[in-house]
Design a protein around this motif. Structure first.
Motif, PDB file in Angstrom:
ATOM      1  N   THR A 155      62.415   0.120  97.735  1.00 45.06           N
ATOM      2  CA  THR A 155      62.651   0.617  96.420  1.00 45.06           C
ATOM      3  C   THR A 155      61.452   1.109  95.823  1.00 45.06           C
ATOM      4  N   ALA A 178      67.497   6.120 101.192  1.00 45.44           N
ATOM      5  CA  ALA A 178      68.436   6.260 100.088  1.00 45.44           C
ATOM      6  C   ALA A 178      69.816   6.606 100.108  1.00 45.44           C
ATOM      7  N   ALA A 185      69.857   6.535  93.244  1.00 41.90           N
ATOM      8  CA  ALA A 185      70.302   7.708  92.136  1.00 41.90           C
ATOM      9  C   ALA A 185      68.788   8.476  91.883  1.00 41.90           C
ATOM     10  N   GLU A 186      67.845   7.671  92.009  1.00 39.70           N
ATOM     11  CA  GLU A 186      66.516   8.368  91.448  1.00 39.70           C
ATOM     12  C   GLU A 186      66.063   9.143  92.686  1.00 39.70           C
ATOM     13  N   VAL A 187      66.178   8.872  93.952  1.00 37.99           N
ATOM     14  CA  VAL A 187      65.451   9.140  94.982  1.00 37.99           C
ATOM     15  C   VAL A 187      66.514  10.091  96.040  1.00 37.99           C
ATOM     16  N   ARG A 188      67.425   9.850  95.902  1.00 41.49           N
ATOM     17  CA  ARG A 188      68.366  10.447  96.805  1.00 41.49           C
ATOM     18  C   ARG A 188      68.517  12.091  96.347  1.00 41.49           C
ATOM     19  N   SER A 202      61.913   8.259 102.076  1.00 41.34           N
ATOM     20  CA  SER A 202      62.684   7.389 101.068  1.00 41.34           C
ATOM     21  C   SER A 202      64.077   8.179 100.648  1.00 41.34           C
ATOM     22  N   LYS A 221      69.696  -2.599  90.557  1.00 40.39           N
ATOM     23  CA  LYS A 221      68.302  -2.018  90.973  1.00 40.39           C
ATOM     24  C   LYS A 221      68.619  -1.151  92.129  1.00 40.39           C
ATOM     25  N   ARG A 246      71.197   0.763  93.426  1.00 39.04           N
ATOM     26  CA  ARG A 246      71.817   1.864  92.954  1.00 39.04           C
ATOM     27  C   ARG A 246      71.030   2.865  91.975  1.00 39.04           C
ATOM     28  N   SER A 247      70.184   2.086  91.072  1.00 40.94           N
ATOM     29  CA  SER A 247      69.430   2.955  90.235  1.00 40.94           C
ATOM     30  C   SER A 247      68.263   3.735  91.061  1.00 40.94           C
ATOM     31  N   TRP A 248      67.829   2.952  92.068  1.00 45.07           N
ATOM     32  CA  TRP A 248      66.838   3.721  93.109  1.00 45.07           C
ATOM     33  C   TRP A 248      67.432   4.935  93.813  1.00 45.07           C
ATOM     34  N   ARG A 290      58.811   6.256  96.915  1.00 47.22           N
ATOM     35  CA  ARG A 290      59.251   7.385  96.268  1.00 47.22           C
ATOM     36  C   ARG A 290      59.251   8.759  96.885  1.00 47.22           C
TER      37      ARG A 290
END
Length: 199
Positions: A132, A143, A194-197, A139, A188, A190-192, A135
């Motif tokens: 995680t 993700a 949502a940010e990276v995918r 990644s 954590k 799921r947040s990663w 970025r």
């Protein structure tokens, strides 16, 4: 000045053309396969000639209608064996397949064994911390993979652990057992994702 500017060529386009032009042999021993193909074709042609000669040998001498007809039938029965060949993937296809396998193998050393708290809890937490933190690079693909695992349905009978390609349902069950020990990691992760995918 960028490389290739003097020649008036785009390095990115040259690489794309190279990926489309070159092919990667799928044979276990590609050099031996290239040598064996002409030999296989020669053996098939030799077998056809021998079969045709054997069929005509019976019609030698004084030709009679019956023997000529039998020789014609025997000759028609001689088949020319086809040597099977396969189209090798292009270099671009090979690279794409290798990248997809790399994504499929993510965390395989953990998922291939049933979850054990003493064995997997801390090492997998460290793995997720390193994962995680990324970025860039692959990644986004990682993700997406973990997103598929988290969204996979649970099955009553997950089947054997060691299967290939890895079962998303089995990986989901494994992660659920880990989240039971480390509940903070689920939001954590799921947040990663949502940010990276990308999608």
């Amino acid at each position: 000045m960028e490389p290739g500017a003097l020649r008036g060529r785009d390095p990115r386009k040259e690489k794309d053309l190279d990926y489309a032009r070159q092919r990667r042999s799928a044979a276990e021993y590609p050099h031996a396969a290239r040598r064996q193909l002409p030999r296989k074709k020669a053996r098939a042609q030799r077998a056809f000639r021998r079969g045709a000669a054997q069929a005509l040998r019976a019609a030698r001498g004084r030709m009679q209608d019956e023997s000529a007809q039998r020789a014609t039938i025997d000759l028609d029965r001689v088949d020319r064996r086809t040597v099977a060949t396969w189209t090798n993937p292009t270099l671009g296809e090979h690279v794409q397949q290798a990248l997809e396998k790399r994504v499929q193998r993510v965390a395989w050393n953990f998922f291939k064994h049933p979850y054990d708290t003493d064995r997997h809890r801390q090492p997998f937490a460290r793995f997720l911390a390193a994962l995680t933190a990324g970025r860039r690079g692959h990644s986004g693909e990682m993700a997406r993979r973990f997103g598929l695992i988290l969204d996979a349905p649970m099955r009553a009978d997950p089947g054997p652990v060691r299967v290939w390609p890895p079962s998303l349902s089995q990986n989901h069950q494994w992660l659920s057992a880990f989240f039971a020990d480390e509940p903070d990691w689920k939001p954590k992760l799921r947040s990663w994702i949502a940010e990276v995918r990308p999608d």
